[in-house]
Enzyme design. Sequence first.
Site, PDB file in Angstrom:
ATOM      1  N   LYS A   1       0.657  -1.328  -0.090  1.00 51.45           N
ATOM      2  CA  LYS A   1       0.089   0.000  -0.019  1.00 51.45           C
ATOM      3  C   LYS A   1       0.760   1.268   0.099  1.00 51.45           C
ATOM      4  O   LYS A   1       2.029   1.169   0.263  1.00 51.45           O
ATOM      5  CB  LYS A   1      -1.017  -0.081   0.986  1.00 51.45           C
ATOM      6  CG  LYS A   1      -2.050  -1.156   0.757  1.00 51.45           C
ATOM      7  CD  LYS A   1      -3.210  -0.933   1.761  1.00 51.45           C
ATOM      8  CE  LYS A   1      -4.450  -1.824   1.181  1.00 51.45           C
ATOM      9  NZ  LYS A   1      -5.169  -2.117   2.197  1.00 51.45           N
TER      10      LYS A   1
ATOM     11  N   ARG B   1      -3.745 -10.262   4.662  1.00 52.77           N
ATOM     12  CA  ARG B   1      -4.263 -10.301   3.042  1.00 52.77           C
ATOM     13  C   ARG B   1      -2.841  -9.659   2.389  1.00 52.77           C
ATOM     14  O   ARG B   1      -2.428  -8.441   2.399  1.00 52.77           O
ATOM     15  CB  ARG B   1      -5.401  -9.054   2.900  1.00 52.77           C
ATOM     16  CG  ARG B   1      -6.003  -8.971   1.534  1.00 52.77           C
ATOM     17  CD  ARG B   1      -7.187  -8.069   1.666  1.00 52.77           C
ATOM     18  NE  ARG B   1      -7.838  -7.989   0.322  1.00 52.77           N
ATOM     19  CZ  ARG B   1      -7.412  -7.334  -0.615  1.00 52.77           C
ATOM     20  NH1 ARG B   1      -6.070  -6.757  -0.528  1.00 52.77           N
ATOM     21  NH2 ARG B   1      -7.953  -7.282  -1.870  1.00 52.77           N
TER      22      ARG B   1
HETATM   23  N1  HH2 Z   1      -7.584  -3.639   0.828  1.00 50.95           N
HETATM   24  C1  HH2 Z   1      -7.811  -3.637  -0.587  1.00 50.95           C
HETATM   25  C2  HH2 Z   1      -8.855  -4.277  -1.128  1.00 50.95           C
HETATM   26  N2  HH2 Z   1      -9.670  -4.995  -0.076  1.00 50.95           N
HETATM   27  N3  HH2 Z   1     -10.201  -5.845   2.025  1.00 50.95           N
HETATM   28  C3  HH2 Z   1      -9.710  -5.914   3.207  1.00 50.95           C
HETATM   29  N4  HH2 Z   1     -10.504  -6.633   4.102  1.00 50.95           N
HETATM   30  N5  HH2 Z   1      -8.621  -5.031   3.742  1.00 50.95           N
HETATM   31  C4  HH2 Z   1      -7.840  -4.370   3.050  1.00 50.95           C
HETATM   32  O1  HH2 Z   1      -7.062  -3.543   3.454  1.00 50.95           O
HETATM   33  C5  HH2 Z   1      -8.082  -4.355   1.595  1.00 50.95           C
HETATM   34  C6  HH2 Z   1      -9.252  -5.189   0.907  1.00 50.95           C
HETATM   35  C7  HH2 Z   1      -7.082  -2.716  -1.668  1.00 50.95           C
HETATM   36  O2  HH2 Z   1      -5.859  -3.754  -2.122  1.00 50.95           O
HETATM   37  P1  HH2 Z   1      -6.144  -4.336  -3.531  1.00 50.95           P
HETATM   38  O3  HH2 Z   1      -7.065  -5.337  -3.588  1.00 50.95           O
HETATM   39  O4  HH2 Z   1      -4.842  -4.810  -3.722  1.00 50.95           O
HETATM   40  O5  HH2 Z   1      -6.233  -3.165  -4.775  1.00 50.95           O
HETATM   41  P2  HH2 Z   1      -7.664  -2.561  -5.259  1.00 50.95           P
HETATM   42  O6  HH2 Z   1      -8.732  -2.188  -4.212  1.00 50.95           O
HETATM   43  O7  HH2 Z   1      -7.321  -1.355  -6.066  1.00 50.95           O
HETATM   44  O8  HH2 Z   1      -7.874  -3.742  -6.199  1.00 50.95           O
END
Ligand code: HH2
Length: 253
Positions: A200, A234
């Site tokens: 992040k 995660r």
């Molecule tokens: N972070 C993201 C998405 N979903 N869910 C939970 N429970 N906790 C998190 O910290 C979290 C989440 C963001 O990361 P990512 O899926 O890699 O990116 P994007 O939202 O751009 O798809």
Amino acid sequence: MGVLNLTPDSFSDGGQYHVPEHALSRALEMIEQGAQIVDVGAESTRPGSTFISEEEELARLLPVLKHFPHERCILSVDTNKLRVQRVALECGAQLINDVMGGSDALFDMVAAHGAGVCVMHSSGSPEVMQLRTVYADVVEEVYAFLASRVERARAAGVPWVLCDPGLGFGKTLEQNLALMRATDRFAKLGDGVLIGASRKSWIGKLTGAPVQARLGGSLAAALQCARLGASVLRVHDVLETVQALAVEEALRL
Ligand code: HH2
């Protein structure tokens, strides 16, 4: 928990897995690497991302959910739309990951399926959340929010409830650090705390590293949060995280 984004626009792996065959082979690869849960998402929630329709989200998700290797790993679906959550449960999802903290309708549905829920804190929708980073005390406010969501989910009869302080979802660098330092407090809520620190932007702010070069920072956060009692991490880099945790465990006195 390995991250599998079926999106063209996720902040770190957008566009890599939007072909279902590639997504399914990435799921199998993460399972081989030691992921116990795979979190499948079809809509980016990065700051500033825009909303997609239920139809579009389902069109991305369904080919993967239908062929997911359920016998080998827990399927988690990252979505905050009720209809998509329902379809995910019908396709065998055992965990619904709701970055908006869930709803009573979701909790009833999850309880009826005997599945689990992850309730996350966000200061608002992805479009506006980074404009809302004012808290009197970020740890207390996030804790109170999560405690109330966990209570609602429990009251609805959900058997497995994870909470998540939502790193990067309407938080500054200092606020993200304060929340990670408080992992041991959040760990006492429900069935434990999920931490999503991987790659992040707070790591970039702290170190100057661009998104593809944040593995070191992601591993440091994973180890420290695990030490403080996180139940689920995660992560995008499953192989490296599993290895780091194994070494840390072997070295523990
Ligand atoms: N972070 C993201 C998405 N979903 N869910 C939970 N429970 N906790 C998190 O910290 C979290 C989440 C963001 O990361 P990512 O899926 O890699 O990116 P994007 O939202 O751009 O798809």
